[in-house]
Write a protein that holds these residues in place. Sequence first.
Motif, PDB file in Angstrom:
ATOM      1  N   TRP A 126       0.829  -1.209   0.000  1.00  0.00           N
ATOM      2  CA  TRP A 126       0.000   0.000   0.000  1.00  0.00           C
ATOM      3  C   TRP A 126       0.859   1.252   0.000  1.00  0.00           C
ATOM      4  CZ3 TRP A 126      -3.525   3.073  -1.184  1.00  0.00           C
ATOM      5  CH2 TRP A 126      -3.772   4.250  -0.475  1.00  0.00           C
ATOM      6  N   LEU A 127       1.941   1.273   0.783  1.00  0.00           N
ATOM      7  CA  LEU A 127       2.802   2.447   0.835  1.00  0.00           C
ATOM      8  C   LEU A 127       3.455   2.720  -0.517  1.00  0.00           C
ATOM      9  CD1 LEU A 127       4.512   2.014   4.339  1.00  0.00           C
ATOM     10  CD2 LEU A 127       2.886   3.796   3.653  1.00  0.00           C
ATOM     11  N   VAL A 128       3.861   1.656  -1.210  1.00  0.00           N
ATOM     12  CA  VAL A 128       4.465   1.829  -2.543  1.00  0.00           C
ATOM     13  C   VAL A 128       3.437   2.404  -3.515  1.00  0.00           C
ATOM     14  CG1 VAL A 128       5.359   0.575  -4.537  1.00  0.00           C
ATOM     15  CG2 VAL A 128       6.273   0.108  -2.270  1.00  0.00           C
ATOM     16  N   VAL A 129       2.219   1.837  -3.505  1.00  0.00           N
ATOM     17  CA  VAL A 129       1.160   2.337  -4.391  1.00  0.00           C
ATOM     18  C   VAL A 129       0.826   3.784  -4.065  1.00  0.00           C
ATOM     19  CG1 VAL A 129      -1.284   2.089  -4.976  1.00  0.00           C
ATOM     20  CG2 VAL A 129       0.188   0.071  -4.878  1.00  0.00           C
ATOM     21  N   TRP A 130       0.840   4.127  -2.788  1.00  0.00           N
ATOM     22  CA  TRP A 130       0.430   5.461  -2.350  1.00  0.00           C
ATOM     23  C   TRP A 130       1.514   6.503  -2.591  1.00  0.00           C
ATOM     24  CZ3 TRP A 130       0.540   7.275   3.378  1.00  0.00           C
ATOM     25  CH2 TRP A 130      -0.028   8.550   3.484  1.00  0.00           C
ATOM     26  N   ARG A 131       2.783   6.140  -2.321  1.00  0.00           N
ATOM     27  CA  ARG A 131       3.821   7.151  -2.257  1.00  0.00           C
ATOM     28  C   ARG A 131       4.798   7.158  -3.435  1.00  0.00           C
ATOM     29  NH1 ARG A 131       2.781  11.201   0.809  1.00  0.00           N
ATOM     30  NH2 ARG A 131       5.022  11.603   0.942  1.00  0.00           N
ATOM     31  N   SER A 135       6.702   6.020 -12.499  1.00  0.00           N
ATOM     32  CA  SER A 135       7.907   5.690 -13.268  1.00  0.00           C
ATOM     33  C   SER A 135       8.902   4.894 -12.426  1.00  0.00           C
ATOM     34  CB  SER A 135       8.571   6.969 -13.785  1.00  0.00           C
ATOM     35  OG  SER A 135       8.898   7.829 -12.705  1.00  0.00           O
ATOM     36  N   LEU A 136       8.988   5.200 -11.131  1.00  0.00           N
ATOM     37  CA  LEU A 136       9.916   4.477 -10.266  1.00  0.00           C
ATOM     38  C   LEU A 136       9.474   3.031 -10.101  1.00  0.00           C
ATOM     39  CD1 LEU A 136      12.319   4.355  -8.341  1.00  0.00           C
ATOM     40  CD2 LEU A 136      10.820   5.192  -6.509  1.00  0.00           C
ATOM     41  N   ILE A 137       8.185   2.808  -9.927  1.00  0.00           N
ATOM     42  CA  ILE A 137       7.668   1.454  -9.759  1.00  0.00           C
ATOM     43  C   ILE A 137       7.957   0.608 -10.992  1.00  0.00           C
ATOM     44  CG2 ILE A 137       5.580   0.071  -9.489  1.00  0.00           C
ATOM     45  CD1 ILE A 137       4.395   2.304  -7.821  1.00  0.00           C
ATOM     46  N   GLU A 138       7.619   1.149 -12.167  1.00  0.00           N
ATOM     47  CA  GLU A 138       7.759   0.341 -13.379  1.00  0.00           C
ATOM     48  C   GLU A 138       9.211   0.050 -13.708  1.00  0.00           C
ATOM     49  OE1 GLU A 138       5.739   2.641 -16.340  1.00  0.00           O
ATOM     50  OE2 GLU A 138       7.545   3.674 -16.955  1.00  0.00           O
ATOM     51  N   ALA A 315      -7.628  12.517  -5.742  1.00  0.00           N
ATOM     52  CA  ALA A 315      -8.332  11.295  -6.164  1.00  0.00           C
ATOM     53  C   ALA A 315      -8.568  10.408  -4.938  1.00  0.00           C
ATOM     54  CB  ALA A 315      -7.516  10.566  -7.221  1.00  0.00           C
ATOM     55  N   PRO A 316      -9.342  10.894  -3.962  1.00  0.00           N
ATOM     56  CA  PRO A 316      -9.486  10.147  -2.700  1.00  0.00           C
ATOM     57  C   PRO A 316     -10.146   8.787  -2.865  1.00  0.00           C
ATOM     58  CG  PRO A 316     -11.068  11.958  -2.812  1.00  0.00           C
ATOM     59  CD  PRO A 316     -10.135  12.138  -3.964  1.00  0.00           C
ATOM     60  N   ARG A 317     -11.163   8.689  -3.722  1.00  0.00           N
ATOM     61  CA  ARG A 317     -11.868   7.412  -3.845  1.00  0.00           C
ATOM     62  C   ARG A 317     -11.025   6.368  -4.572  1.00  0.00           C
ATOM     63  NH1 ARG A 317     -17.559  10.127  -5.693  1.00  0.00           N
ATOM     64  NH2 ARG A 317     -16.028  11.426  -6.792  1.00  0.00           N
ATOM     65  N   PHE A 318     -10.209   6.816  -5.493  1.00  0.00           N
ATOM     66  CA  PHE A 318      -9.284   5.895  -6.154  1.00  0.00           C
ATOM     67  C   PHE A 318      -8.317   5.293  -5.135  1.00  0.00           C
ATOM     68  CE2 PHE A 318      -4.891   5.610  -7.839  1.00  0.00           C
ATOM     69  CZ  PHE A 318      -5.047   4.519  -8.680  1.00  0.00           C
ATOM     70  N   HIS A 319      -7.730   6.128  -4.297  1.00  0.00           N
ATOM     71  CA  HIS A 319      -6.777   5.644  -3.301  1.00  0.00           C
ATOM     72  C   HIS A 319      -7.466   4.796  -2.241  1.00  0.00           C
ATOM     73  CE1 HIS A 319      -3.033   7.622  -4.555  1.00  0.00           C
ATOM     74  NE2 HIS A 319      -3.796   8.616  -4.973  1.00  0.00           N
TER      75      HIS A 319
END
Length: 409
Positions: A126-131, A135-138, A315-319
């Motif tokens: 969750w922290l990775v998705v959130w923060r 580009s860094l993830i991919e 985008a609160p509902r997306f998160h």
Amino acid sequence: MNRIFRLGLGIMTSIGGFVDIGNLVTSGITGARFGMSLTWAIIVGTIGMTLYGEMAGRVAAVARRPVFQAIRERLGVRTAMLNLVAFVLLALLTLAAEIGGLALILEVVTGLNYLVWVPLIGAAMWLVVWRWPFSLIENLFGLLGLALLVFVVALFVLPTDWGALGRNATHPWVPAQDGHPMYFFYAISLFGACLAPYQVVFFASGGREEHWTTKNLQEMRLNALIGFPLGGLLSIAIMAAAVVVLQPARIDVNHLGQVALPVVQALGPVGLGLALTGFAAAVFAAGTECTLAIGYSISQYFGWQWGKDRPPREAPRFHLACLGAVLVATAFILTSIDPITVTVVSVVLGAAAVPLTYFPVLVVANDRTYMGRWINRRWTNGIAVVFLVGMMVISIVALPLIFATKAGR
């Protein structure tokens, strides 16, 4: 150089989505039990994923709409809702399998029971998705996932009989002790591992995150034509390594650590470290893809603001949808259900659910209102329809095979 880095989306999708926990487990199991006789299932699944992945990416670039928005507009609210519910339920099961699979990897490394790691993995995901930036993830997970190429290297170090592997792959056979139901159950599991629907949603939505237009069609096709086949190659390499080492020893894979044994035999501790690095990167990446795909699909259907690089206040509902997905999947694995069983069931059900996601993509890709002159060509439609009919047959037989084979046991 920038263009090379932009290919990271396709590389991540192949490594983190194609070679995820489902593919690691099913490739290892089938190699140990059936030799190379199920290679055809990976090849066909790879072709299908490449074909429909390119379609979804083209829809995102040309229509400038994410997948579920286009599905809702083209097929209507009720039909799209059916697709959404089926997709989210399957993606949650897949996400649970990814979290459980990563926990099993950490169990191999540390010796601690995998359940200790499950909540920590959920929080980290969750922290990775959130923060973390998209580009860094991919790029990070794409590059780390390339450590799985150690299976290819291992095949050249091991006493591999390439002729025997080739003959086995081109002359499929059904072992007498397993029978046809078990053989086709695992064939379907390989299809499902190659064709996980969340890959299509992630790939197309990632294209919208990177603002693809018709100017990016060549780049998108390179992503699909390089990324997905690379995932297929790695899957076949994992299967082949299992054939060389596990099958002669009659080792029936029931733990992720056993999939790495061929690399350990070939390259020792260094090989094990690379294999576990590749496992962890691929599975963690697949988990983030699943999480994002769930948030993407729900937000796109309901017309909410969405985007990985949009902060929660925009985008609160997306998160919240992403957070909810991680919490549900984590809680499911904490029930102590066997992660390997969850993985096998999820990929088989994924194969059964393929038509619900892929048929709408095919419809939109043939709609001139959305696609203009970039609609599917006739040969593309011909292959896509044949493939879809085959998957519809699979969707009918998948559940009976799960019960008949006791989920492959």
